[in-house]
Design an enzyme around this catalytic site. Structure first.
Site, PDB file in Angstrom:
ATOM      1  N   LYS A  33     -40.409  20.237 -20.595  1.00 27.69           N
ATOM      2  CA  LYS A  33     -40.263  18.822 -20.236  1.00 27.69           C
ATOM      3  C   LYS A  33     -39.685  18.675 -18.827  1.00 27.69           C
ATOM      4  O   LYS A  33     -40.197  17.899 -18.014  1.00 27.69           O
ATOM      5  CB  LYS A  33     -39.367  18.127 -21.274  1.00 27.69           C
ATOM      6  CG  LYS A  33     -39.165  16.648 -21.055  1.00 27.69           C
ATOM      7  CD  LYS A  33     -38.908  15.924 -22.356  1.00 27.69           C
ATOM      8  CE  LYS A  33     -37.546  16.136 -22.947  1.00 27.69           C
ATOM      9  NZ  LYS A  33     -36.487  15.324 -22.306  1.00 27.69           N
ATOM     10  N   SER A  34     -38.635  19.410 -18.527  1.00 28.37           N
ATOM     11  CA  SER A  34     -38.003  19.297 -17.196  1.00 28.37           C
ATOM     12  C   SER A  34     -39.005  19.636 -16.101  1.00 28.37           C
ATOM     13  O   SER A  34     -39.087  18.950 -15.075  1.00 28.37           O
ATOM     14  CB  SER A  34     -36.817  20.264 -17.102  1.00 28.37           C
ATOM     15  OG  SER A  34     -35.794  19.872 -17.964  1.00 28.37           O
ATOM     16  N   ARG A  38     -40.969  17.188 -13.015  1.00 30.37           N
ATOM     17  CA  ARG A  38     -40.890  17.559 -11.599  1.00 30.37           C
ATOM     18  C   ARG A  38     -42.273  17.811 -11.008  1.00 30.37           C
ATOM     19  O   ARG A  38     -42.512  17.557  -9.823  1.00 30.37           O
ATOM     20  CB  ARG A  38     -39.981  18.781 -11.450  1.00 30.37           C
ATOM     21  CG  ARG A  38     -38.492  18.440 -11.684  1.00 30.37           C
ATOM     22  CD  ARG A  38     -37.727  19.681 -12.126  1.00 30.37           C
ATOM     23  NE  ARG A  38     -36.279  19.498 -12.148  1.00 30.37           N
ATOM     24  CZ  ARG A  38     -35.577  18.972 -13.152  1.00 30.37           C
ATOM     25  NH1 ARG A  38     -36.196  18.518 -14.238  1.00 30.37           N
ATOM     26  NH2 ARG A  38     -34.254  18.876 -13.084  1.00 30.37           N
ATOM     27  N   GLY A 105     -33.948  10.156 -19.605  1.00 32.91           N
ATOM     28  CA  GLY A 105     -32.867  10.239 -18.629  1.00 32.91           C
ATOM     29  C   GLY A 105     -33.300  10.998 -17.383  1.00 32.91           C
ATOM     30  O   GLY A 105     -32.956  10.626 -16.253  1.00 32.91           O
ATOM     31  N   ARG A 133     -27.096   4.660 -21.279  1.00 33.14           N
ATOM     32  CA  ARG A 133     -26.615   5.950 -20.768  1.00 33.14           C
ATOM     33  C   ARG A 133     -26.077   5.795 -19.338  1.00 33.14           C
ATOM     34  O   ARG A 133     -26.516   4.926 -18.584  1.00 33.14           O
ATOM     35  CB  ARG A 133     -27.743   6.988 -20.848  1.00 33.14           C
ATOM     36  CG  ARG A 133     -28.102   7.283 -22.303  1.00 33.14           C
ATOM     37  CD  ARG A 133     -29.207   8.288 -22.426  1.00 33.14           C
ATOM     38  NE  ARG A 133     -28.843   9.580 -21.883  1.00 33.14           N
ATOM     39  CZ  ARG A 133     -29.707  10.586 -21.709  1.00 33.14           C
ATOM     40  NH1 ARG A 133     -30.981  10.418 -22.044  1.00 33.14           N
ATOM     41  NH2 ARG A 133     -29.306  11.734 -21.217  1.00 33.14           N
ATOM     42  N   SER A 178     -24.699  19.153 -13.251  1.00 31.78           N
ATOM     43  CA  SER A 178     -25.796  18.359 -13.805  1.00 31.78           C
ATOM     44  C   SER A 178     -27.038  18.540 -12.947  1.00 31.78           C
ATOM     45  O   SER A 178     -27.036  18.217 -11.756  1.00 31.78           O
ATOM     46  CB  SER A 178     -25.416  16.872 -13.857  1.00 31.78           C
ATOM     47  OG  SER A 178     -26.599  16.085 -13.962  1.00 31.78           O
ATOM     48  N   GLN A 180     -29.743  16.910 -13.308  1.00 29.93           N
ATOM     49  CA  GLN A 180     -30.362  15.611 -13.019  1.00 29.93           C
ATOM     50  C   GLN A 180     -29.754  15.000 -11.766  1.00 29.93           C
ATOM     51  O   GLN A 180     -30.462  14.481 -10.909  1.00 29.93           O
ATOM     52  CB  GLN A 180     -30.206  14.674 -14.221  1.00 29.93           C
ATOM     53  CG  GLN A 180     -31.002  15.162 -15.426  1.00 29.93           C
ATOM     54  CD  GLN A 180     -30.880  14.261 -16.618  1.00 29.93           C
ATOM     55  OE1 GLN A 180     -30.051  13.359 -16.653  1.00 29.93           O
ATOM     56  NE2 GLN A 180     -31.709  14.499 -17.609  1.00 29.93           N
ATOM     57  N   ASP A 331     -28.999  21.300 -24.217  1.00 31.01           N
ATOM     58  CA  ASP A 331     -29.912  20.517 -25.064  1.00 31.01           C
ATOM     59  C   ASP A 331     -30.112  21.147 -26.442  1.00 31.01           C
ATOM     60  O   ASP A 331     -30.749  20.540 -27.306  1.00 31.01           O
ATOM     61  CB  ASP A 331     -31.267  20.369 -24.371  1.00 31.01           C
ATOM     62  CG  ASP A 331     -31.183  19.485 -23.134  1.00 31.01           C
ATOM     63  OD1 ASP A 331     -30.234  18.682 -23.030  1.00 31.01           O
ATOM     64  OD2 ASP A 331     -32.071  19.595 -22.269  1.00 31.01           O
ATOM     65  N   ARG A 362     -24.461  13.212 -29.463  1.00 27.62           N
ATOM     66  CA  ARG A 362     -24.950  14.307 -30.320  1.00 27.62           C
ATOM     67  C   ARG A 362     -23.838  14.983 -31.115  1.00 27.62           C
ATOM     68  O   ARG A 362     -24.115  15.623 -32.133  1.00 27.62           O
ATOM     69  CB  ARG A 362     -25.724  15.327 -29.483  1.00 27.62           C
ATOM     70  CG  ARG A 362     -27.074  14.763 -29.058  1.00 27.62           C
ATOM     71  CD  ARG A 362     -27.924  15.730 -28.281  1.00 27.62           C
ATOM     72  NE  ARG A 362     -29.261  15.158 -28.125  1.00 27.62           N
ATOM     73  CZ  ARG A 362     -30.136  15.547 -27.200  1.00 27.62           C
ATOM     74  NH1 ARG A 362     -29.840  16.520 -26.366  1.00 27.62           N
ATOM     75  NH2 ARG A 362     -31.323  14.974 -27.134  1.00 27.62           N
TER      76      ARG A 362
HETATM   77  C1  S3P Z   1     -32.372  17.947 -17.433  1.00 27.95           C
HETATM   78  C2  S3P Z   1     -31.048  18.278 -17.241  1.00 27.95           C
HETATM   79  C3  S3P Z   1     -30.032  18.240 -18.305  1.00 27.95           C
HETATM   80  C4  S3P Z   1     -30.660  18.146 -19.688  1.00 27.95           C
HETATM   81  C5  S3P Z   1     -31.792  17.170 -19.735  1.00 27.95           C
HETATM   82  C6  S3P Z   1     -32.883  17.555 -18.748  1.00 27.95           C
HETATM   83  C7  S3P Z   1     -33.294  18.011 -16.290  1.00 27.95           C
HETATM   84  O1  S3P Z   1     -29.201  17.102 -18.120  1.00 27.95           O
HETATM   85  O2  S3P Z   1     -29.687  17.813 -20.647  1.00 27.95           O
HETATM   86  O3  S3P Z   1     -32.355  17.119 -21.025  1.00 27.95           O
HETATM   87  O4  S3P Z   1     -34.526  18.039 -16.508  1.00 27.95           O
HETATM   88  O5  S3P Z   1     -32.811  18.054 -15.159  1.00 27.95           O
HETATM   89  P1  S3P Z   1     -27.981  17.123 -17.068  1.00 27.95           P
HETATM   90  O6  S3P Z   1     -28.540  17.521 -15.784  1.00 27.95           O
HETATM   91  O7  S3P Z   1     -27.477  15.731 -17.002  1.00 27.95           O
HETATM   92  O8  S3P Z   1     -26.969  18.053 -17.621  1.00 27.95           O
END
Ligand code: S3P
Length: 461
Positions: A33-34, A38, A105, A133, A178, A180, A331, A362
């Site tokens: 997914k990540s 991207r 998110g 969030r 993080s 993200q 996760d 969670r």
């Molecule tokens: C993600 C980063 C993680 C993860 C999320 C996906 C990403 O969050 O929990 O499901 O794709 O960059 P954080 O970066 O906030 O820890």
């Protein structure tokens, strides 16, 4: 009959699980997914046509694709390949309406970074869970870069972004690692004058950095003990490339655990799983718990390492999770808690407060569900203590609310294989955000997860 009702705009779906015997098979999980998010973002901003193989067609990544289509990017499907006609760094067009990223998110926070650098105004919104969030964590550093970004009084979306007089690089120290936030700042950094530098106190996933390099955009990473510094110069160019997306280790995690806790003799192979070292906490944690889990056929697709993961059932024991593994498995804790309930002894997780601000809280969601199933657990502000029972981990029948969190729903489906009786899991439709074919793969390995009437949907009409 299958039930998928719409309630308050949300598709409702409940599951009923039944205990399983052997778990076995040879499967592939959907794309990461990540990395899928991207690949759309960088492909859209590149010069030329990017081809993506193995894209996750889950709701979250589809929302990101639609966001870029709404900004004038032509994206087509050719058999199993997604082709993106990149518009270049400055080629996006103003969207006609607010961009709705659904439950995602990652979509919202990374898009905030891209949109901060545009010469048009935009607004980011999402579903009921996402709108609660925390978004200040990206809005504040983007403002420091000169962006015109605002969130509501609670620090949440809608995120309103107005054109600014130009971004400039900053040095930003994150209090919690993080990916993200780091990624949002790096993406904004492409539009900034000078250098953008992000310090993190620990490791977070590095897919953005790896993929930027695949698109020919230089990024520097400096490792100092546990901390990481990532640097990028603004004003560069992304050149289209070909991307093959590995299987998502976060999806594979459910199958790693279901095989590890299954009756003796169970063997499961999961092929082509991404094993980027910033994501492999689940493997280390399960191995420390005594799981018989091996990586075979280790290789690379593009810039990402992959492997086939072979899991054999074994007796697990509780551990204290090493602090440095927490961000590498962030996760996966819902399903790790299920493994802990099936282990002998005590399992302790600390330093995982971030779990409280994921698609649900969670820690609370898992503690409530595990307690309903008869698991002895203690809730901590930043983690959980679980007293496992390997002989009879889930003695009670229960109805569990997933709180529309995909990973809570799938974690309890895994628990259902070792329950004494059927368990019901409410509000499972969001599993489609990350793992649309979860139930089909579950059936293929010997799990019993059926869709049923949604009790939450019927209780208050
Ligand atoms: C993600 C980063 C993680 C993860 C999320 C996906 C990403 O969050 O929990 O499901 O794709 O960059 P954080 O970066 O906030 O820890």
């Amino acid at each position: 009959m299958k039930s998928r009702r719409i309630k308050n705009g949300v598709t409702m779906s409940s599951w009923q699980t039944n205990p399983s015997q052997q778990i076995s098979g040879d499967i592939r999980v959907p794309g990461d997914k990540s990395i899928s998010h991207r690949s759309i973002m960088l492909g859209a901003l590149a010069k030329g046509v990017t081809e993506i193989r193995g894209f996750l067609s889950g709701d979250d990544c589809v929302a990101t694709r639609q966001a870029f289509e709404a900004m004038g990017v032509n994206i087509t499907d050719q058999d199993d390949v997604i082709c993106i006609e990149g518009v270049g760094i400055n080629g996006l067009q103003a969207p006609a309406k607010p961009i709705d990223v659904g439950n995602s998110g990652t979509g919202m926070r990374l898009l905030a970074g891209v949109l901060a650098g545009q010469s048009f105004a935009s607004t980011l919104v999402g579903d009921a869970s996402l709108m609660q969030r925390p978004m200040k964590r990206v809005a504040e550093p983007l403002k420091q870069m000169g962006a015109n970004v605002s969130v509501n009084a609670a620090g949440c979306a809608p995120i309103a972004i107005a054109p600014s007089s130009g971004l400039h690089g900053v040095t930003y120290h994150q209090s919690v690692a993080s990916a993200q936030v780091k990624s949002a700042l790096l993406l904004a950094g492409i539009y900034a004058e000078g250098e953008t530098i992000v310090h993190e106190p620990g490791v977070s996933r590095d897919h953005t950095e790896r993929m930027l390099r695949s698109f020919g955009y230089p990024v520097e990473t400096i490792v100092t003990g546990e901390s990481r510094t990532t640097k990028l110069q603004g004003g560069g160019v992304l050149n289209a490339t070909q991307i093959t997306i590995p299987g998502d280790i976060s999806s594979a995690a459910f199958f790693m655990v279901v095989a590890a806790i299954a009756p003796a003799g169970s063997v499961l192979t999961i092929r082509g799983v991404g094993v980027n070292p910033t994501r492999t906490g689940i493997i280390d944690i399960l191995q420390q718990m005594g799981a018989d889990l091996t990586l075979e056929n280790q290789r690379k697709v593009g810039d990402e390492p992959i492997a086939d993961v072979v899991v054999r059932a074994s007796t697990l024991k509780g551990i204290t999770v090493p602090r440095e593994l927490v961000p590498l498995a962030i996760d996966e804790f819902p399903v790790i808690f299920v493994a802990a309930a099936c282990a002998t002894g005590t399992f302790i997780l600390r330093d995982a407060k971030e779990l409280r601000v994921k698609e649900s809280d969670r820690i609370a969601a898992m503690a409530t569900g595990l307690a309903a199933l008869g698991v002895k657990c203690e809730v901590l502000e930043d983690g959980m203590v679980i007293h496992g029972n390997s002989d009879n981990p889930f003695p009670n029948a229960a109805t569990i609310d997933s709180l529309t969190d995909h990973r809570i729903a799938m974690a309890f489906a895994v628990a259902g294989t070792r329950a004494c009786q059927a368990i019901t899991i409410l509000q499972c439709a969001h599993v489609a955000t990350s793992f649309p074919n979860f139930r089909a793969l579950a059936a293929a390995v010997g799990m019993s997860v059926e869709e049923t009437n949604d009790l939450a949907g019927t209780s208050d009409g």
